[in-house]
Design a protein around this motif. Structure first.
Motif, PDB file in Angstrom:
ATOM      1  N   ARG A 115      10.560  -9.219  10.899  1.00  0.00           N
ATOM      2  CA  ARG A 115       9.527  -9.238  11.941  1.00  0.00           C
ATOM      3  C   ARG A 115       8.585  -8.045  11.831  1.00  0.00           C
ATOM      4  NH1 ARG A 115      10.043  -7.051  17.312  1.00  0.00           N
ATOM      5  NH2 ARG A 115       8.589  -7.987  18.802  1.00  0.00           N
ATOM      6  N   ALA A 116       9.000  -6.987  11.137  1.00  0.00           N
ATOM      7  CA  ALA A 116       8.156  -5.796  10.995  1.00  0.00           C
ATOM      8  C   ALA A 116       7.026  -6.069  10.006  1.00  0.00           C
ATOM      9  CB  ALA A 116       9.001  -4.620  10.520  1.00  0.00           C
ATOM     10  N   PRO A 117       5.928  -5.289  10.064  1.00  0.00           N
ATOM     11  CA  PRO A 117       4.817  -5.528   9.139  1.00  0.00           C
ATOM     12  C   PRO A 117       5.093  -5.077   7.715  1.00  0.00           C
ATOM     13  CG  PRO A 117       4.340  -3.637  10.536  1.00  0.00           C
ATOM     14  CD  PRO A 117       5.603  -4.259  11.064  1.00  0.00           C
ATOM     15  N   GLY A 118       6.000  -4.119   7.519  1.00  0.00           N
ATOM     16  CA  GLY A 118       6.276  -3.624   6.182  1.00  0.00           C
ATOM     17  C   GLY A 118       5.172  -2.739   5.629  1.00  0.00           C
ATOM     18  N   THR A 119       4.318  -2.221   6.541  1.00  0.00           N
ATOM     19  CA  THR A 119       3.207  -1.379   6.093  1.00  0.00           C
ATOM     20  C   THR A 119       2.568  -0.723   7.307  1.00  0.00           C
ATOM     21  OG1 THR A 119       1.194  -1.377   4.750  1.00  0.00           O
ATOM     22  CG2 THR A 119       1.493  -3.247   6.228  1.00  0.00           C
TER      23      THR A 119
ATOM     24  N   ASN B 110       0.813  -1.217   0.000  1.00  0.00           N
ATOM     25  CA  ASN B 110       0.000   0.000   0.000  1.00  0.00           C
ATOM     26  C   ASN B 110       0.848   1.270   0.000  1.00  0.00           C
ATOM     27  OD1 ASN B 110      -2.609   1.075  -0.113  1.00  0.00           O
ATOM     28  ND2 ASN B 110      -2.672   1.443   2.095  1.00  0.00           N
ATOM     29  N   MET B 111       1.947   1.239  -0.766  1.00  0.00           N
ATOM     30  CA  MET B 111       2.827   2.402  -0.877  1.00  0.00           C
ATOM     31  C   MET B 111       2.897   2.833  -2.333  1.00  0.00           C
ATOM     32  SD  MET B 111       5.914   1.398   1.747  1.00  0.00           S
ATOM     33  CE  MET B 111       6.730   2.980   1.463  1.00  0.00           C
ATOM     34  N   PRO B 112       2.592   4.084  -2.643  1.00  0.00           N
ATOM     35  CA  PRO B 112       2.544   4.521  -4.048  1.00  0.00           C
ATOM     36  C   PRO B 112       3.867   4.400  -4.790  1.00  0.00           C
ATOM     37  CG  PRO B 112       1.476   6.118  -2.597  1.00  0.00           C
ATOM     38  CD  PRO B 112       2.159   5.139  -1.708  1.00  0.00           C
TER      39      PRO B 112
ATOM     40  N   LEU C 295       8.027   9.645   3.221  1.00  0.00           N
ATOM     41  CA  LEU C 295       7.663   8.499   4.061  1.00  0.00           C
ATOM     42  C   LEU C 295       7.509   8.922   5.516  1.00  0.00           C
ATOM     43  CD1 LEU C 295       7.220   5.425   4.202  1.00  0.00           C
ATOM     44  CD2 LEU C 295       9.688   5.180   4.555  1.00  0.00           C
ATOM     45  N   ARG C 296       8.412   9.763   5.994  1.00  0.00           N
ATOM     46  CA  ARG C 296       8.379  10.176   7.396  1.00  0.00           C
ATOM     47  C   ARG C 296       7.255  11.164   7.684  1.00  0.00           C
ATOM     48  NH1 ARG C 296      12.011   7.025   6.536  1.00  0.00           N
ATOM     49  NH2 ARG C 296      13.751   6.525   7.926  1.00  0.00           N
ATOM     50  N   THR C 297       6.836  11.906   6.673  1.00  0.00           N
ATOM     51  CA  THR C 297       5.821  12.936   6.889  1.00  0.00           C
ATOM     52  C   THR C 297       4.434  12.515   6.418  1.00  0.00           C
ATOM     53  OG1 THR C 297       6.399  13.981   4.771  1.00  0.00           O
ATOM     54  CG2 THR C 297       7.519  14.809   6.745  1.00  0.00           C
ATOM     55  N   GLY C 298       4.301  11.291   5.891  1.00  0.00           N
ATOM     56  CA  GLY C 298       2.999  10.799   5.458  1.00  0.00           C
ATOM     57  C   GLY C 298       2.499  11.389   4.161  1.00  0.00           C
ATOM     58  N   ARG C 299       3.368  12.042   3.396  1.00  0.00           N
ATOM     59  CA  ARG C 299       2.967  12.619   2.103  1.00  0.00           C
ATOM     60  C   ARG C 299       3.435  11.701   0.980  1.00  0.00           C
ATOM     61  NH1 ARG C 299       5.367  18.544   3.547  1.00  0.00           N
ATOM     62  NH2 ARG C 299       7.176  17.178   3.812  1.00  0.00           N
ATOM     63  N   LEU C 300       2.834  10.528   0.927  1.00  0.00           N
ATOM     64  CA  LEU C 300       3.318   9.488   0.035  1.00  0.00           C
ATOM     65  C   LEU C 300       2.908   9.743  -1.405  1.00  0.00           C
ATOM     66  CD1 LEU C 300       2.560   6.338   2.231  1.00  0.00           C
ATOM     67  CD2 LEU C 300       4.676   7.654   2.068  1.00  0.00           C
ATOM     68  N   GLY C 301       3.768   9.339  -2.300  1.00  0.00           N
ATOM     69  CA  GLY C 301       3.490   9.456  -3.721  1.00  0.00           C
ATOM     70  C   GLY C 301       4.579   8.751  -4.489  1.00  0.00           C
TER      71      GLY C 301
END
Length: 337
Positions: free
Chosen positions: A113-117, A52-54, A254-260
């Protein structure tokens, strides 16, 4: 063969989706990068699991691994990694036993072990199963090892990952903290530390814990550590810094939630950033080593000397797959692959 005193180099890829292009283009780019890495003599080519990452088309490592292995000749192909809390161990074991049967002695299974999302996407992946939780990771990892032929762990009753295995994939533990290092040490597995996440991370402490606590296993009598680093090499330092711009903007997004999708170097260079964004950008890894091949190799040599890594795996997203191919070729030549 690597030059004297130089460890093997490998490649980590995300199938990066760039502005103006689709997922299919990103996946074709990954296959072309893998073919180049194979021809240049890199040891492994790993693909990540993100959802779910653009900007990331690498959502299903087993599917992408099959395509990469089919288009390469000798390079080992694997996951960096499969996020085990998202999947039942038997499903992962079947997938990788099948890949190993198709491409014997070429398949790596890196486990994370991380969810990756994000949490919502993780819930969509796992459903409401009480068996897919981070807390059950140690149990699920041991189940997976048993299904993939680990002599120390019995196969679950009445379950076989494949009817008649002749070889087994190489299982790695991945991590960006001391937890993964301790699990790898306790189980006698090779360990890959995700140093490309952040240069300020405690890679030294994690590798020290790994080596000090390592319990020899039938397949791995000695500890074996690989460290990741993000790199771009170009003809000049200035060009490399310019080409690294998109990866740094992607890290900030990625850190600021402004994905594209990944922006072009031109867009990255013109980006209007707030003072807060600029301050954050200073602390983000983006591309850790960006310069001429000689400058990048000097940084990698220092990383090996500092950590005692047995291998390095090179991350580093670029807007154009051709940029990544050229970067890998420059580094391979100076490294002595």
């Amino acid at each position: 063969m690597t030059a004297p005193n130089r460890v093997p180099l490998s490649v980590l890829d995300l199938a990066t989706v760039r502005e103006g292009h689709g997922s299919a283009d990103a996946l074709r780019g990954t296959i072309e990068i893998a073919k180049t890495a194979d021809e240049l003599g890199y040891a492994r080519f790993w693909v990540a699991e993100h959802h779910n990452m653009p900007a990331v088309a690498s959502t299903s490592p087993p599917v992408l691994i099959g395509a990469v292995a089919a288009n390469t000749r000798q390079i080992r192909v694997g996951s960096g990694g499969v996020m085990l809390p998202n999947h039942m161990p038997f499903v992962v074991a079947e997938q990788f036993a099948l890949l190993e049967a198709l491409y014997p002695d070429r398949i790596d299974l890196g486990i994370g072990r991380a969810p990756g999302t994000d949490q919502a996407t993780a819930a969509a992946l796992r459903g409401v199963s009480p068996y897919l939780t981070v807390e059950q990771f140690p149990e699920h990892l041991q189940t997976l090892l048993g299904l993939l032929g680990d002599e120390r762990v019995p196969e679950p009753p009445r379950l076989k990952a494949t009817p008649a295995a002749e070889t087994f994939p190489e299982v790695w533990m991945l991590g960006s903290s001391t937890y993964g290092a301790q699990v790898a040490a306790a189980l006698g597995l090779p360990f890959c530390y995700a140093y490309h996440f952040a240069m300020s991370s405690d890679v030294d402490g994690a590798l020290r814990l790994y080596r000090d606590g390592f319990q020899p296993s039938p397949r791995y009598p000695r500890p074996h550590a690989m460290v990741s680093a993000s790199v771009i090499a170009a003809e000049t330092t200035e060009e490399a810094q310019y080409l690294a711009g998109p990866s740094r903007i992607m890290a900030l997004s990625l850190r600021t939630g402004r994905l594209g999708p990944m922006v072009s170097p031109e867009t990255a260079a013109r980006a209007e950033l707030s003072d807060l964004d600029r301050a954050m950008l200073e602390s983000l890894p983006g591309t850790q080593y960006a310069g001429t091949a000689e400058e990048v190799v000097a940084g990698l040599d220092a990383l090996v000397q500092r950590t005692g890594a047995d291998e390095l795996i090179l991350a580093g997203s670029a807007y154009d797959p051709a940029t990544r191919q050229e970067s890998l070729a420059r580094i391979a030549k100076v490294w002595g692959l």
